[in-house]
Design a protein around this motif. Structure first.
Motif, short mmCIF file in Angstrom:
data_model
loop_
_atom_site.label_atom_id
_atom_site.label_comp_id
_atom_site.label_asym_id
_atom_site.label_seq_id
_atom_site.Cartn_x
_atom_site.Cartn_y
_atom_site.Cartn_z
N ILE A 1 0.83 -1.22 0.00
CA ILE A 1 0.00 0.00 0.00
C ILE A 1 0.85 1.26 0.00
O ILE A 1 0.68 2.14 -0.85
CB ILE A 1 -0.94 -0.01 1.22
N PHE A 2 1.77 1.35 0.95
CA PHE A 2 2.52 2.59 1.15
C PHE A 2 3.76 2.60 0.25
O PHE A 2 4.87 2.29 0.69
CB PHE A 2 2.90 2.75 2.63
N THR A 3 3.55 2.97 -0.99
CA THR A 3 4.65 3.06 -1.95
C THR A 3 5.53 4.28 -1.70
O THR A 3 6.58 4.42 -2.33
CB THR A 3 4.09 3.11 -3.38
N CYS A 4 5.09 5.14 -0.80
CA CYS A 4 5.90 6.28 -0.38
C CYS A 4 5.53 6.63 1.05
O CYS A 4 4.46 6.22 1.54
CB CYS A 4 5.69 7.48 -1.30
N THR A 5 6.40 7.35 1.73
CA THR A 5 6.14 7.78 3.11
C THR A 5 6.48 9.26 3.22
O THR A 5 7.62 9.66 2.94
CB THR A 5 7.02 6.99 4.11
N PRO A 6 5.50 10.09 3.59
CA PRO A 6 5.76 11.54 3.67
C PRO A 6 6.69 11.87 4.83
O PRO A 6 6.50 11.38 5.96
CB PRO A 6 4.37 12.14 3.88
N ALA A 7 7.71 12.70 4.54
CA ALA A 7 8.66 13.10 5.59
C ALA A 7 8.06 14.17 6.50
O ALA A 7 8.38 14.24 7.69
CB ALA A 7 9.95 13.61 4.96
N LYS A 8 7.21 15.02 5.94
CA LYS A 8 6.56 16.07 6.73
C LYS A 8 5.14 16.27 6.21
O LYS A 8 4.75 15.72 5.17
CB LYS A 8 7.35 17.36 6.65
N GLU A 9 4.35 17.01 6.96
CA GLU A 9 2.92 17.14 6.64
C GLU A 9 2.68 17.73 5.26
O GLU A 9 1.73 17.36 4.57
CB GLU A 9 2.24 18.00 7.71
N SER A 10 3.54 18.63 4.80
CA SER A 10 3.35 19.24 3.49
C SER A 10 3.55 18.24 2.35
O SER A 10 3.12 18.50 1.22
CB SER A 10 4.31 20.42 3.32
N ASP A 11 4.20 17.11 2.64
CA ASP A 11 4.43 16.09 1.60
C ASP A 11 3.28 15.09 1.51
O ASP A 11 3.28 14.25 0.61
CB ASP A 11 5.72 15.32 1.90
N ALA B 1 -0.03 10.87 -0.97
CA ALA B 1 -1.36 10.26 -1.05
C ALA B 1 -1.80 10.11 -2.50
O ALA B 1 -2.43 9.11 -2.87
CB ALA B 1 -2.37 11.11 -0.27
N ARG B 2 -1.48 11.11 -3.33
CA ARG B 2 -1.85 11.04 -4.74
C ARG B 2 -1.18 9.82 -5.41
O ARG B 2 -1.80 9.11 -6.19
CB ARG B 2 -1.44 12.33 -5.44
N LYS B 3 0.08 9.60 -5.07
CA LYS B 3 0.80 8.46 -5.66
C LYS B 3 0.20 7.13 -5.20
O LYS B 3 0.01 6.20 -5.99
CB LYS B 3 2.27 8.54 -5.24
N ILE B 4 -0.14 7.05 -3.90
CA ILE B 4 -0.74 5.81 -3.37
C ILE B 4 -2.12 5.58 -3.98
O ILE B 4 -2.48 4.46 -4.36
CB ILE B 4 -0.81 5.88 -1.83
N ALA C 1 -6.04 2.61 -6.98
CA ALA C 1 -7.25 2.72 -7.82
C ALA C 1 -7.04 2.04 -9.16
O ALA C 1 -7.98 1.45 -9.71
CB ALA C 1 -7.61 4.19 -8.03
N ARG C 2 -5.86 2.10 -9.72
CA ARG C 2 -5.59 1.45 -11.00
C ARG C 2 -5.82 -0.05 -10.90
O ARG C 2 -6.42 -0.67 -11.78
CB ARG C 2 -4.15 1.75 -11.43
N ARG C 3 -5.36 -0.66 -9.79
CA ARG C 3 -5.54 -2.11 -9.62
C ARG C 3 -6.96 -2.45 -9.19
O ARG C 3 -7.50 -3.49 -9.58
CB ARG C 3 -4.53 -2.64 -8.60
N ALA C 4 -7.57 -1.60 -8.39
CA ALA C 4 -8.94 -1.87 -7.92
C ALA C 4 -9.96 -1.72 -9.04
O ALA C 4 -10.88 -2.53 -9.19
CB ALA C 4 -9.30 -0.94 -6.77
N TYR C 5 -9.81 -0.67 -9.87
CA TYR C 5 -10.76 -0.40 -10.94
C TYR C 5 -10.42 -1.14 -12.23
O TYR C 5 -11.19 -1.10 -13.19
CB TYR C 5 -10.83 1.10 -11.22
N ARG C 6 -9.23 -1.75 -12.27
CA ARG C 6 -8.79 -2.55 -13.43
C ARG C 6 -8.71 -1.71 -14.72
O ARG C 6 -9.04 -2.18 -15.80
CB ARG C 6 -9.74 -3.75 -13.62
N ARG C 7 -8.27 -0.46 -14.56
CA ARG C 7 -8.15 0.45 -15.70
C ARG C 7 -7.35 1.67 -15.25
O ARG C 7 -7.13 1.87 -14.04
CB ARG C 7 -9.54 0.91 -16.18
#
Length: 629
Positions: free
Chosen positions: A357-367, A372-375, A380-386
């Motif tokens: 799930i967590f393909t990235c980890t934000p270092a600070k709140e501004s990140d 979240a957009r990347k995750i 969604a790509r795998r869940a929606y199959r498109r």
């Protein structure tokens, strides 16, 4: 033919092929299937075989039925005018070519409605999306089936009660996948079938063990868990194997957690005097509270092998060790294993689910929003199959922000996104909307995205992977060369095992083995070890033919099979030892192919005897595709 009469030349015209077939049908069929008799509820009198398509779809369906009956020799029946072999082959050839021509001129591929995932597909989709193994049967009710299969769109309805179960599952699974520290303790019980013989090694358990149970359990948090093992006992609370000393071992990922010594003269006397108290004390001994890191771990419980010498009795024992429900001699047998927790939780840990799930980890709140957009895009790509649209992304990010604000943590926002994805119709249901501008009742090519889902759900019983989605997004998947290459790749992939376990399991009625209970008086050796062996033998034959691209006819003619020691002993095949399956030649012609497999013979028999009628019906329906009238 040229005929000369005086000075006059006459040509006697030969009847056309259509006229000849019309004459055969009139002579051999219409005598019974006419407007007056209507034998079998069928009349051919108003139909014209010379122009099968003139009567529309109804006429074509009738001629299709006629073709099937004539092809297998079911028509004309005894007592009706006979037709020669040449007439039969001519009629078959004529009908086949005309029906094919009519189908090509007016293709009717049917329509596809909303296609909900069944339980097996749901479990696979959760595993692909979250790397989380689940027991779908514990979360969802059984699926309806039609024509022997539980993946038919028409019967996979979405009721309000089922939607509630999906919503409940989305809450529980999202918490488990993310590792929510608020997960409440729960108990999961794993039971051993009552007719499983535990006097021999069970595949998957350590060498040097007898009987037992092996489970893969998901531990959601770094925490303490209580593992309990309960041994089998009869209605009088008397256990097997207490007359001799034994060691029962509980292990986690192959490492011993607790070893309990039980049995011998003193224990046997105590059990005989007060079986309830003795059983309660043993249950307490077979309980371990241990710290376990979050993730999926293997939990096992088994009897340690003391000696490889065969247990001898005055009377030759049956292959089924538990034929006598009151007997207390023999080897100890595990009845169930339970895991309770999490207790005293210490955190989410580094699980496979979190890594997925967590393909990235934000270092600070501004990140956080960028991460979240990347995750969200990945999930969604795998869940929606498109591919994900901007509208999808914005809606999911809205749920992330809401969950983030309520929970006060980045993980809470991602958990909220997963909850929405798992309850989304785009995830639970496969939609195939008609393209814009297509007229009603007009055939059209399915889109590449739809083709990717169809291919993946048939071969893998799960959604398409990234490679399929990429090709579909580029519009290349429908190209014959690409489609053939992808089909070959998918069949070689380990995930194609689902074709054997899911498709073949339903087509060949292998799922019915779970309910098969032959009469123990007539077949005292039948047990769950044999039942599992029957199923695995047939699945391995199907998978071998599939992976090696062998002829489908080999399903009926294969001069080899796959057995372990228990199954080989049942078939009388010498020289096979151990619980693992291996390929062996078949020397007995009656054992060739599916019709010699114990799985097929069991599901097509009565509990106390064979049934040629039931087996013949199974062959007609499942193998020949010609159901009896």
């Amino acid at each position: 033919m040229l005929v000369i009469l005086g000075a006059t030349c006459l040509y006697s015209q030969q009847p056309s092929p259509a006229e000849r077939q019309a004459a055969v049908v009139k002579r051999a069929c219409v005598g019974c299937h006419n407007n007056n008799a209507k034998t079998g509820g069928l009349t051919l009198e108003p139909l014209d075989i010379r122009h099968p398509a003139d009567g529309g779809e109804a006429a074509l369906e009738v001629w299709e039925k006629v073709l099937r009956k004539v092809r297998v020799g079911m028509m004309p029946p005894r007592g009706a005018p006979k037709i020669t072999d040449d007439e039969r082959s001519g009629l078959i050839s004529f009908l086949e070519s005309d029906l094919d021509r009519a189908a090509a001129a007016r293709p009717n591929p049917g329509s596809v409605g909303a296609h909900r995932m069944n339980r097996a597909e749901y479990a696979n989709a959760i595993r692909d999306l979250l790397d989380l193994q689940i027991d779908a049967a514990a979360l969802l009710p059984p699926d309806d089936s039609a024509f022997g299969f539980d993946n038919i769109a028409d019967v996979l309805r979405m009721s309000p009660a089922l939607m509630e179960r999906y919503l409940s599952a989305s809450w529980n699974l999202s918490r488990e996948a993310v590792g929510n520290p608020g997960i409440t303790p729960a108990m999961q019980v794993y039971r051993v079938r009552g007719d499983l013989s535990q006097d021999q090694h069970i595949e998957g358990l350590p060498l040097g063990s007898k009987g037992g149970i092996r489970v893969e359990h998901n531990f959601p948090l770094n925490a303490e868990y209580v593992i309990k093992v309960r041994m089998w006992r009869n209605t009088f609370d008397l256990m097997r194997g207490v007359e001799d000393p034994h060691e029962i071992e509980i292990a986690l990922d192959g490492e011993p957690v607790k070893t309990v010594k039980v049995g011998g003269r003193e224990d046997f006397i105590q059990m005989a005097e007060n079986p309830g108290e003795f059983g309660a004390k043993l249950d307490e001994k077979l309980t371990a509270r241990i710290s376990v890191p979050a993730g999926v771990h293997e939990v096992t419980a088994y009897t340690k092998l003391r000696s490889r010498a065969q247990f001898e009795e005055l009377i030759k024992p049956f292959d089924r060790a538990n034929i006598d429900g009151l007997a207390v001699t023999g080897d100890p047998a595990v009845d169930r294993l339970s895991v309770e927790g999490p207790l005293a939780a210490k955190g989410a840990g580094n699980t496979e689910s979190r890594a997925r799930i967590f393909t990235c980890t934000p270092a600070k709140e501004s990140d956080e929003l960028g991460c979240a957009r990347k995750i969200v895009d990945s999930l969604a790509r795998r869940a929606y199959r498109r591919p994900v649209t901007e509208a999808d992304r914005e809606m999911l990010l809205g749920f992330f922000q809401r969950g983030r604000n309520q929970g006060g943590k980045f993980d809470s926002g991602i958990e909220s996104v997963i909850q929405l994805l798992l309850a989304s119709p785009e995830f639970l249901v496969r939609f195939e909307p008609d393209p814009e501008g297509v007229k009603p009742n007009t055939p059209y090519r399915v889109s590449d995205m739809q083709l990717a889902s169809r291919l993946a759900f048939f071969l893998w019983s799960r959604g398409p992977d990234d490679e399929l989605i990429d090709l579909a997004a580029k519009g290349k998947l429908h190209e014959p060369v690409v489609l053939k290459a992808q089909t070959g790749r998918m069949l070689k992939d380990p995930r194609s095992k689902m074709l054997a376990t899911n498709f073949a399991g339903q087509w060949l009625f292998l799922r019915n083995l779970q309910q098969a209970k032959p009469d123990t008086q007539e077949f005292p050796d039948f047990d769950d070890s044999l039942r599992q062996g029957f199923r695995q033998e047939t699945e391995m034959l199907f998978e071998n033919i599939q992976r090696q691209d062998r002829s489908v006819v080999e399903l009926l003619t294969a001069n080899y099979t796959f057995v372990n020691e228990r199954l080989a002993r049942h078939y009388g095949i010498p020289g096979v030892y151990g619980s693992h399956f291996r390929r062996v030649p078949v020397t007995d012609d009656t054992r060739r192919g599916l019709l010699g497999h114990g799985s097929v013979l069991t599901v097509t028999s009565m509990p106390n005897r064979t049934s040629p009628v039931r087996r013949g019906k199974w062959i007609l329906e499942n193998i020949l595709g010609t159901p009896p009238p």
